[in-house]
Design a protein around this motif. Structure first.
Motif, mmCIF file in Angstrom:
data_model
loop_
_atom_site.group_PDB
_atom_site.id
_atom_site.type_symbol
_atom_site.label_atom_id
_atom_site.label_comp_id
_atom_site.label_asym_id
_atom_site.label_seq_id
_atom_site.Cartn_x
_atom_site.Cartn_y
_atom_site.Cartn_z
ATOM 1 N N MET A 99 -1.753 9.982 -10.538
ATOM 2 C CA MET A 99 -1.382 9.095 -9.436
ATOM 3 C C MET A 99 -0.143 8.243 -9.715
ATOM 4 O O MET A 99 0.514 7.779 -8.797
ATOM 5 N N PRO A 136 -4.099 -1.961 2.303
ATOM 6 C CA PRO A 136 -4.256 -2.325 0.891
ATOM 7 C C PRO A 136 -5.026 -3.637 0.740
ATOM 8 O O PRO A 136 -4.638 -4.656 1.315
ATOM 9 N N GLY A 165 0.218 5.245 0.350
ATOM 10 C CA GLY A 165 -0.821 6.210 0.686
ATOM 11 C C GLY A 165 -1.980 5.592 1.439
ATOM 12 O O GLY A 165 -2.987 6.244 1.695
ATOM 13 N N THR A 166 -1.889 4.323 1.775
ATOM 14 C CA THR A 166 -2.910 3.622 2.541
ATOM 15 C C THR A 166 -2.247 2.583 3.423
ATOM 16 O O THR A 166 -1.218 2.006 3.054
ATOM 17 N N VAL A 207 -1.950 -1.161 -4.033
ATOM 18 C CA VAL A 207 -2.924 -0.084 -3.933
ATOM 19 C C VAL A 207 -2.173 1.226 -3.761
ATOM 20 O O VAL A 207 -1.326 1.357 -2.862
ATOM 21 N N VAL A 208 -2.474 2.183 -4.639
ATOM 22 C CA VAL A 208 -1.918 3.530 -4.535
ATOM 23 C C VAL A 208 -3.081 4.474 -4.263
ATOM 24 O O VAL A 208 -4.028 4.544 -5.054
ATOM 25 N N SER A 209 -3.023 5.194 -3.153
ATOM 26 C CA SER A 209 -4.120 6.067 -2.759
ATOM 27 C C SER A 209 -3.598 7.477 -2.520
ATOM 28 O O SER A 209 -2.504 7.667 -1.983
ATOM 29 N N GLY A 210 -4.390 8.461 -2.937
ATOM 30 C CA GLY A 210 -3.992 9.848 -2.731
ATOM 31 C C GLY A 210 -5.060 10.787 -3.247
ATOM 32 O O GLY A 210 -6.141 10.358 -3.669
ATOM 33 N N THR A 211 -4.766 12.072 -3.207
ATOM 34 C CA THR A 211 -5.738 13.087 -3.648
ATOM 35 C C THR A 211 -5.343 13.763 -4.942
ATOM 36 O O THR A 211 -6.138 14.503 -5.523
ATOM 37 N N GLY A 224 0.818 -1.200 0.000
ATOM 38 C CA GLY A 224 0.000 0.000 0.000
ATOM 39 C C GLY A 224 0.851 1.249 0.000
ATOM 40 O O GLY A 224 1.775 1.383 0.800
#
Length: 199
Positions: free
Chosen positions: A39, A26, A22-23, A31-35, A20
């Motif tokens: 990305m 996962p 940004g998290t 999993v890549v998470s962000g705002t 993971g």
């Protein structure tokens, strides 16, 4: 396990080997998470460009990859190439032309194949219809061309919006024009005799 500086994890690897960024939870292998909007980015200086591979390893699967091409690629540079098992299936060229069966599309949509080729537009709804629309400006015209490698437009249909006239072309010339209830032959037609064998 978390990895990062000063207690702030940059990425995490779970006990099940999920990664993971940004998290901390996962639910998939990566999993890549962000705002932010962009990305992820893949950069390569390889002469052929860079590619993302999707390999279905189970029975009936295939190996596809999506390639952003450079000049060293077999399809030429500056294209987005959809490749199945090493064979290019569809190309989006710089400028937006799309090629299926060709890696050098000359038109907005360029379809090419060996042998008999067929394109189909189909609807399965009762009472609905399928259609192809050719549309241009009021002072322009719409054209449907038929030809071969020697002449792209030896025959076809032309519709002139300004005169509201439909013309039928054959042998590289207009043979018949239709408009306002009037049919005009460019040359005098030859009238034949129909026999029972012609039915």
């Amino acid at each position: 396990k978390a990895y990062g500086d000063e207690g702030v994890p940059s990425f995490i690897v779970t006990s099940g080997s999920n990664v993971g960024i940004g998290t901390t939870e996962p639910g998939f292998p990566l999993v890549v998470s962000g705002t932010q909007y962009d990305m992820a980015k893949i950069i390569s200086s390889n002469s052929a460009g860079t590619a993302l591979y999707l390999d279905a390893d189970a029975t009936g699967g295939s190996n596809w990859h999506l390639q952003s091409t450079a000049n060293g690629a077999g399809t030429g540079g500056g294209k987005l190439d959809f490749v199945e098992a090493g064979t290019s299936r569809m190309v989006i060229a710089g400028g937006g032309n799309v090629g299926i069966g060709t890696t050098n599309p000359l038109y907005k949509l360029h379809l090419k194949g060996a042998g008999t080729t067929e394109q189909r537009i189909e609807t399965t709804d009762s009472g609905a219809y399928s259609r192809v629309q050719l549309r241009s400006a009021t002072d322009g015209y719409s054209q449907f061309n038929m030809g071969d490698s020697g002449a792209d437009a030896a025959g076809g249909l032309d519709y002139a919006h300004s005169t509201d006239t439909l013309s039928i072309r054959a042998a590289n010339a207009v043979q018949l024009s239709l408009g306002s209830g009037v049919a005009t032959f460019t040359t005098t037609p030859t009238v034949g005799t129909m026999t029972s064998s012609d039915n």
